[in-house]
Scaffold this motif. Structure first.
Motif, short mmCIF file in Angstrom:
data_model
loop_
_atom_site.label_atom_id
_atom_site.label_comp_id
_atom_site.label_asym_id
_atom_site.label_seq_id
_atom_site.Cartn_x
_atom_site.Cartn_y
_atom_site.Cartn_z
N VAL A 17 0.85 -1.20 0.00
CA VAL A 17 0.00 0.00 0.00
C VAL A 17 0.88 1.24 0.00
O VAL A 17 0.68 2.18 -0.79
N LEU A 18 1.86 1.26 0.90
CA LEU A 18 2.80 2.38 0.96
C LEU A 18 3.55 2.52 -0.36
O LEU A 18 3.72 3.64 -0.89
N GLY A 19 4.00 1.38 -0.91
CA GLY A 19 4.73 1.41 -2.17
C GLY A 19 3.90 1.99 -3.30
O GLY A 19 4.41 2.77 -4.12
N ARG A 20 2.62 1.64 -3.36
CA ARG A 20 1.75 2.15 -4.42
C ARG A 20 1.56 3.66 -4.30
O ARG A 20 1.67 4.40 -5.29
N VAL A 21 1.25 4.13 -3.10
CA VAL A 21 0.98 5.55 -2.91
C VAL A 21 2.22 6.39 -3.18
O VAL A 21 2.16 7.39 -3.92
N VAL A 22 3.33 5.99 -2.60
CA VAL A 22 4.57 6.76 -2.79
C VAL A 22 5.03 6.71 -4.24
O VAL A 22 5.43 7.73 -4.82
N THR A 23 4.94 5.54 -4.87
CA THR A 23 5.35 5.42 -6.27
C THR A 23 4.48 6.28 -7.17
O THR A 23 4.97 6.95 -8.09
N GLY A 24 3.16 6.28 -6.93
CA GLY A 24 2.28 7.13 -7.72
C GLY A 24 2.63 8.60 -7.59
O GLY A 24 2.65 9.35 -8.58
N TRP A 25 2.92 9.02 -6.35
CA TRP A 25 3.32 10.41 -6.12
C TRP A 25 4.61 10.74 -6.86
O TRP A 25 4.74 11.80 -7.48
N LEU A 26 5.57 9.82 -6.81
CA LEU A 26 6.85 10.04 -7.48
C LEU A 26 6.70 10.07 -8.99
O LEU A 26 7.34 10.88 -9.68
N LEU A 27 5.85 9.19 -9.55
CA LEU A 27 5.68 9.14 -11.00
C LEU A 27 5.10 10.44 -11.55
O LEU A 27 5.41 10.83 -12.69
N ASP A 28 4.26 11.11 -10.77
CA ASP A 28 3.70 12.39 -11.22
C ASP A 28 4.70 13.53 -11.13
O ASP A 28 4.41 14.64 -11.60
N ARG A 29 5.89 13.27 -10.55
CA ARG A 29 6.86 14.34 -10.33
C ARG A 29 8.24 14.07 -10.92
O ARG A 29 9.01 15.01 -11.14
N PHE A 30 8.59 12.80 -11.14
CA PHE A 30 9.92 12.46 -11.62
C PHE A 30 9.82 11.49 -12.80
O PHE A 30 8.81 10.84 -13.01
N PHE A 31 10.90 11.39 -13.55
CA PHE A 31 10.96 10.50 -14.70
C PHE A 31 10.76 9.05 -14.26
O PHE A 31 11.40 8.58 -13.32
N GLY A 32 9.89 8.34 -14.96
CA GLY A 32 9.49 6.99 -14.54
C GLY A 32 10.63 5.99 -14.48
O GLY A 32 10.60 5.07 -13.65
N ALA A 33 11.64 6.12 -15.34
CA ALA A 33 12.75 5.16 -15.33
C ALA A 33 13.50 5.18 -14.01
O ALA A 33 13.91 4.14 -13.48
N TRP A 34 13.70 6.39 -13.46
CA TRP A 34 14.40 6.50 -12.17
C TRP A 34 13.55 5.94 -11.03
O TRP A 34 14.07 5.27 -10.14
N VAL A 35 12.27 6.19 -11.09
CA VAL A 35 11.38 5.63 -10.08
C VAL A 35 11.40 4.10 -10.15
O VAL A 35 11.50 3.41 -9.12
N ALA A 36 11.32 3.55 -11.36
CA ALA A 36 11.34 2.10 -11.54
C ALA A 36 12.66 1.50 -11.05
O ALA A 36 12.68 0.40 -10.46
N PHE A 37 13.77 2.18 -11.28
CA PHE A 37 15.08 1.72 -10.83
C PHE A 37 15.11 1.54 -9.31
O PHE A 37 15.51 0.50 -8.79
N ILE A 38 14.64 2.55 -8.59
CA ILE A 38 14.65 2.50 -7.13
C ILE A 38 13.73 1.40 -6.61
O ILE A 38 14.09 0.61 -5.72
N VAL A 39 12.52 1.34 -7.16
CA VAL A 39 11.54 0.35 -6.70
C VAL A 39 12.05 -1.07 -6.92
O VAL A 39 11.90 -1.95 -6.06
N THR A 40 12.67 -1.32 -8.07
CA THR A 40 13.17 -2.66 -8.38
C THR A 40 14.29 -3.07 -7.43
O THR A 40 14.36 -4.23 -6.98
N LEU A 41 15.18 -2.15 -7.10
CA LEU A 41 16.26 -2.48 -6.17
C LEU A 41 15.73 -2.79 -4.77
O LEU A 41 16.25 -3.67 -4.08
N ILE A 42 14.68 -2.09 -4.35
CA ILE A 42 14.06 -2.40 -3.06
C ILE A 42 13.51 -3.82 -3.06
O ILE A 42 13.68 -4.57 -2.09
N SER A 43 12.86 -4.22 -4.14
CA SER A 43 12.34 -5.58 -4.25
C SER A 43 13.46 -6.62 -4.16
O SER A 43 13.33 -7.63 -3.46
N ALA A 44 14.54 -6.35 -4.88
CA ALA A 44 15.68 -7.29 -4.86
C ALA A 44 16.23 -7.44 -3.45
O ALA A 44 16.55 -8.57 -3.01
N GLY A 45 16.34 -6.35 -2.72
CA GLY A 45 16.81 -6.43 -1.34
C GLY A 45 15.90 -7.26 -0.46
O GLY A 45 16.36 -8.05 0.37
#
Length: 418
Positions: free
Chosen positions: A283-311
């Motif tokens: 839930v937190l991931g969805r809300v924060v990611t949505g907020w970030l996508l409306d403000r930053f380039f999606g590739a950078w947002v995807a990069f960070i989110v994917t690394l968190i999953s890997a960890g």
């Protein structure tokens, strides 16, 4: 008969836009949120791990055999998703969602009638898979995309919030019912919940934005690339590759998480709580990611989110206590929640809405194929070695590499949407 011009006429009369809480699109978001919460990606996927051990104890099936049921559903979802997406592009989301949600809820409830024949389990999973993405965010995403542009990331995030709430609440409900009344009652209850949560609001509010006279009419024609042009794009295949690797890793980890933790002397209740934590963090991931996508380039947002999953997957491989399992589940949940919002957002930004549902369905084919593979190979690794550690470590490293691949995405093209 309720017509689709009424909400549009109301919006035009009041001058409301997507930044206003009274905007009709937010009602569509609410209906989609509840539908996704009761749909395939939440109700079936996130509760599946609760039933692995009960089914094994009841019928003597090994974990690989039970995981094949999940794989059948996932593969069927993948194969049917382009067709469902094409159908949505042609006739609109509402005429697809309502029958698919009905069949899905009845299919889940029918698992309460399982006997010792594996073919019955597999056949039911197959049926659930056929209608799965007609009762998931693929079906709702097109409608949402027509109502929002500047707040599209936020709108997608709140739709996917339904999946996070389902992942947080439904495993706990399922485990409590299994413990007190048995797995058959649990499956029947989940099927009923799918019908009660998914159908009423979808029937009332799901509609595309545009001058359509009736909800049953064909959808509005939007601009953008055709699905053939989309599939020839470099950006499309970057999205697919990252999604494929993430699906193998996260679906495998999520499906076997409960069994892995209870193998390490963590109680079933605490393992279910870890699943709930995963849902809560998504839930937190969805809300924060949505907020970030409306403000930053999606590739950078995807990069960070994917690394968190890997960890999270890396830590899960070594989790030997409730605290460690909860931390790993939280990280995986953040990544899973963020990924769910990223894919449809990127598709709209790179390809427009003309063939959005078809392209989304095609990505789901790859996602589902990978999602079917992950649980099977982890089940086989456990049956062969008695451990998940080595394979989960490999999957975590692979997902980290996929995170870097996100950075190859180009700038958004100039697309004019109607």
């Amino acid at each position: 008969m309720i017509t689709e011009t009424k909400p549009m006429e109301k919006q035009e009369a009041t001058g409301l836009d997507e930044f206003d809480i009274g905007y009709y699109g937010w009602r569509v978001v609410l209906a989609a949120c509840m539908g996704v919460m009761a749909g395939f990606g939440s109700l079936f996927v996130y509760t599946f791990n609760v039933f692995v051990k009960p089914l094994s104890m009841q019928f003597g099936w090994n974990r690989e055999s039970i995981s094949i049921g999940f794989a059948i559903a996932a593969m069927t979802v993948g194969l049917s998703s382009p067709l469902i997406g094409r159908l949505i592009d042609r006739v609109g989301p509402r005429r697809v969602i309502l029958p698919c949600m009905t069949v899905f809820g009845c299919g889940v409830a029918s698992l309460a009638l399982l006997r010792s024949h594996l073919w019955q389990f597999y056949l039911t999973c197959f049926m659930i898979g056929i209608v799965g993405n007609g009762a998931a965010h693929l079906a709702y995403a097109r409608s949402i995309s027509t109502w929002f542009h500047k707040r599209l990331g936020t709108a997608f995030a709140f739709v996917m919030l339904g999946a996070g709430l389902g992942a947080m609440i439904l495993p706990v409900i399922a485990q409590a019912i299994v413990t007190r009344s048995g797995w058959r009652v649990a499956y029947a209850t989940l099927g009923l919940l799918a019908l009660l949560l998914g159908l009423p609001l979808s029937w009332r509010y799901i509609a595309e934005r545009g001058p359509v006279e009736k909800k049953e009419a064909a959808p509005v024609v939007h601009s953008g690339l055709t699905w053939q042009q989309g599939m020839q794009s470099f950006a499309f295949w970057v999205i697919v590759v990252v999604l494929f690797v993430g699906s193998i890793s996260m679906n495998g980890a999520i499906t076997h998480m409960s069994a892995l933790l209870t193998d390490r002397k963590i109680t079933p209740e605490d393992a279910a709580l870890c699943a709930a934590i995963l849902g809560g963090s998504s839930v937190l991931g969805r809300v924060v990611t949505g907020w970030l996508l409306d403000r930053f380039f999606g590739a950078w947002v995807a990069f960070i989110v994917t690394l968190i999953s890997a960890g999270g997957i890396f830590f899960l491989a070594r989790a030997d206590s409730f605290a460690a399992g909860a931390a790993a589940a939280a990280l995986i949940g953040i990544g899973a929640g963020g990924e769910a919002a990223i894919t449809p957002y990127l598709l709209t930004r790179y390809f427009g809405l003309r063939a959005f549902s078809t392209l989304y369905g095609i990505t789901w084919t790859f996602y589902a194929a990978a999602g079917a593979t992950g649980p099977i190979i982890l089940g086989r690794a456990y049956d062969a070695t008695g451990s998940y550690v080595s394979l989960l470590t490999v999957l975590a490293v692979g997902l980290g590499v996929a995170g870097v691949i996100n950075l190859a995405l180009p700038k958004y093209p100039d697309l004019i949407e109607s």
